[in-house]
Design an enzyme around this catalytic site. Structure first.
Site, PDB file in Angstrom:
ATOM      1  N   SER A 201       0.717  -1.376  -0.642  1.00 59.01           N
ATOM      2  CA  SER A 201      -0.473   0.030   0.072  1.00 59.01           C
ATOM      3  C   SER A 201       1.014   1.404  -0.003  1.00 59.01           C
ATOM      4  O   SER A 201       1.800   1.054  -0.815  1.00 59.01           O
ATOM      5  CB  SER A 201      -0.953  -0.416   1.029  1.00 59.01           C
ATOM      6  N   ASP A 307      -8.950  -5.379  -5.841  1.00 56.75           N
ATOM      7  CA  ASP A 307      -8.106  -4.062  -5.044  1.00 56.75           C
ATOM      8  C   ASP A 307      -9.200  -3.054  -5.377  1.00 56.75           C
ATOM      9  O   ASP A 307      -9.265  -2.435  -6.219  1.00 56.75           O
ATOM     10  CB  ASP A 307      -6.881  -4.178  -4.982  1.00 56.75           C
ATOM     11  N   HIS A 338      -7.681  -5.727  -1.121  1.00 53.60           N
ATOM     12  CA  HIS A 338      -6.200  -5.291  -0.870  1.00 53.60           C
ATOM     13  C   HIS A 338      -5.900  -6.338   0.451  1.00 53.60           C
ATOM     14  O   HIS A 338      -5.243  -6.185   1.384  1.00 53.60           O
ATOM     15  CB  HIS A 338      -6.350  -4.005  -0.205  1.00 53.60           C
TER      16      HIS A 338
END
Length: 651
Positions: A201, A307, A338
């Site tokens: 991320s 995601d 995610h």
């Protein structure tokens, strides 16, 4: 020099010879495999006796405007033995804003410290596993977070320089201190400077941004679910994806001290990211794709194809830019949202990452560079490989929507068609509502469906939809989604854990101490039986029809043409299923609605979908040569409506 797109064709004989020579001199002798065997670093060093220290690296910036250059904290765990033997070790680095505010990994681990301020618990397994194998691990607090000076600027110069400065220090080009405010300097004499960055991320985003500077010493990056352009995190061609901007995110992760002194930076984030969705200089600074030509590090990219936090456009445009510039690369694509690969394919991930770092940082010829470029999860826990990605037979194929027997339920094929379809934006509905009623005429969407397929049809890469529509109001948002119509069991990406279930038992990956366990909770795939799968999406604000960078009010009754960029994917629509394209307005919880509620008329003669099909138009024609059949009018079952996606690019 010709650009190289095959991952396997990536080292000259000279480079291999140099790498082997460096490995012989620099790698720990005991860590090398036996002659004739694949080379692999071994856990021969003591994790319990590892050196744990903190340094503060001068970034050369004064982000908080206090008249002093900012220092960022870098916590280090490294094996003690190599330095005593006169050997230098490579570095694995994770630069993050989350070490004190939000945590890392599936268990939201935070850094902890002893009375001297040295790290006790380093989140994740990287230090536990790799330090005994002859690597140092460095966890960097981004400027404005945890123990670092400066301000969080959301992927801008300060964020990137936070990590780049540490790489410069590791390579003898920057200054570091033994404390946050002191004057005693410290050198990184224990490392050879060869650095690999990894992170999920925001952390992986920093790896992308640092690689885009071309900094010397960065040999590889492993970005997991990472952002490649911050504009595309907040907007899709002018359509807002979230109800807030980067200032909210900065405030969420900043330390208390930074929050008190960084009002000016916060103001710049507000002013530079207008809710109009227009492109500004702030977004240019945070666009790493444009600087892909500077990337010298290899890239091992991982992303979930479902995601909906860091959406898959990010990996698609980054991957394509890296390919155009001949960057050596490898990719894993899962069915998850995610989620870190440690939590969806743990054993294979640790083994592959181990071999990747051994190859890139120690120079071991272990064959990882000769393996297929791509690993793709086709069904939960069922993986296939591709020699190259996208496959070499992939061709951009133009499909045309056409009217069908009833309003709003049309066909999709190779032949151009005329006519129109009309729908009215309903912000209360989402792609799951549209797909569930693909066989019924409903006022909020227009759907177009192929015949049942007589053979599998594979899409690999990014798609676009170009359409001409006439609105009834001065504002309009558009959505285009691709749907696989047919029964399947998939990872439940719309559930809270986005395709995994966390269990109570643990497995261990590396060595532990009393304060830092190498044992983590296991997971399993969370699955759902469905009648359809939405597998690619794109959105746009119609007011940005003329320029992706600047929107204007619409004139009701006037026709506008616009192209929607659909997110990258790799998906096989199986034999017996159908491929569908849906056009609609607001996709609830995935984009914000416009200021009005328009009805839009679609000119089908000026609407096309360009899809990356294996085998191209010829294969599509063969796959859709079967008997026509109307899609079922009964509602179909899919995943639950997606939650309002988080505004925090983290776990």
């Amino acid at each position: 020099m010709p650009k190289r797109t095959r991952f396997a064709s990536w080292r000259t004989l000279t480079a291999l010879a140099v790498a082997a020579l460096l490995a012989a001199f620099l790698a720990p002798t005991a860590a090398q495999a036996a002659p004739g065997a694949p080379r692999e670093s071994r856990p021969v060093y003591s994790y319990a006796d590892a050196v744990r220290e903190a340094v503060w690296v001068d970034t050369g910036l004064d982000g908080d405007g206090d008249g002093k250059t900012d220092r960022v904290a870098a916590d280090i765990v490294r094996p003690a033995e190599p330095a005593r033997q006169g050997r230098k070790v490579p570095v694995i680095m994770d630069a993050s804003p989350y070490y004190s505010c939000c945590g890392r990994g599936n268990e939201s681990q935070l850094k902890t410290y002893d009375a001297n301020g040295d790290v006790v618990q380093m989140p994740l397994f990287y230090d536990n596993y790799f330090v005994p194998r002859g690597y140092a691990f460095v966890g960097v607090d981004l400027a404005g977070t945890n123990r670092s000076d400066g301000c969080v600027d959301i992927g801008g110069r300060s964020d990137i320089q936070s990590a780049k400065a540490v790489i410069d220090w590791l390579n003898g080009r920057a200054r570091a201190y033994t404390s946050r405010t002191g004057t005693t300097t410290v050198k990184a004499g224990w490392t050879n400077g060869r650095t690999g960055m990894i992170g999920k991320s925001w952390d992986g985003t920093i790896a992308n941004g640092v690689a885009a500077t071309g900094v010397r010493g960065l040999k590889t990056i492993v970005p997991i679910s990472a952002i490649s352009s911050w504009y595309d995190y907040y907007f899709a061609k002018g359509a807002p994806l979230y109800d807030s901007g980067p200032d909210w995110l900065s405030d969420a992760v900043e330390s208390d001290g930074a929050r008190a002194r960084c009002a000016a930076v916060q103001r710049k984030l507000v002013d530079g990211a207008p809710r109009t969705g227009d492109w500004t200089g702030l977004w240019s600074e945070r666009d790493y794709v444009k600087d892909a030509s500077r990337v010298k590090a290899s890239v091992f990219l991982v992303h979930g194809t479902q995601d909906l936090n860091v959406r898959t456009k990010h990996f698609g445009q980054w991957w394509d830019a890296l390919a155009r510039n001949g960057v050596e690369r490898k990719i894993w694509l899962s069915q998850t949202g995610h989620v870190d690969p440690f939590d969806f394919r743990r054993a294979t991930w640790v083994d592959t990452l181990h071999r990747w770092f051994d190859h890139e940082l120690l120079g071991y010829d272990n064959g990882v560079d000769r393996e297929p470029m791509a690993d793709i999860e086709r069904h939960p826990d069922q993986w296939v490989t591709s020699k190259v990605w996208p496959p070499s037979a992939t061709r951009s194929t133009t499909l045309h929507p056409a009217t069908g027997a009833g309003s709003g339920v049309g066909t999709l094929g190779l032949r151009p068609a005329g006519g129109t379809e009309t729908f009215t934006d309903d912000p209360a509905l989402s792609e799951t509502d549209w797909a569930a009623r693909i066989g019924s005429a409903t006022p909020e969407k227009a759907g177009f469906v192929t015949r049942p397929l007589t053979r599998d049809l594979r899409l690999s890469g990014s798609s676009t939809v170009t359409t001409t529509v006439t609105p009834t109001t001065t504002s309009a948002h558009l959505s285009a989604v691709l749907v696989d119509l047919g029964p399947d069991t998939i990872r439940d990406y719309a559930a809270d854990d986005e395709g995994i279930t966390t269990l109570n038992d643990r497995t261990c990956w590396g060595e532990s101490t009393a304060g830092d366990s190498a044992c983590f909770k296991n997971t399993r795939a969370a699955t759902k039986a469905v009648d359809y799968t939405v597998f690619s999406r794109g959105w746009a604000d119609l007011g940005h029809y003329a320029s992706a960078r600047h929107g204007v009010p619409l004139t009701p009754g006037r026709a506008y043409s616009i192209t929607l960029d659909l997110a990258a994917t790799d998906h096989v629509v199986p034999r017996g299923h159908r491929l569908a394209l849906i056009l609609a307005g607001t996709d609830r919880d995935l984009i914000d609605p416009p200021s009005s509620t328009p009805t839009l008329t679609v000119d089908l003669s000026r609407t096309t979908a360009s899809l990356p099909l294996t085998g191209g138009a010829r294969e599509f024609a063969r796959a859709t040569a079967g008997t026509p059949a109307a899609p079922a009018a009964t509602p179909l079952k899919g995943v639950a409506r997606t939650h309002h996606t988080p505004r925090l690019p983290a776990a």
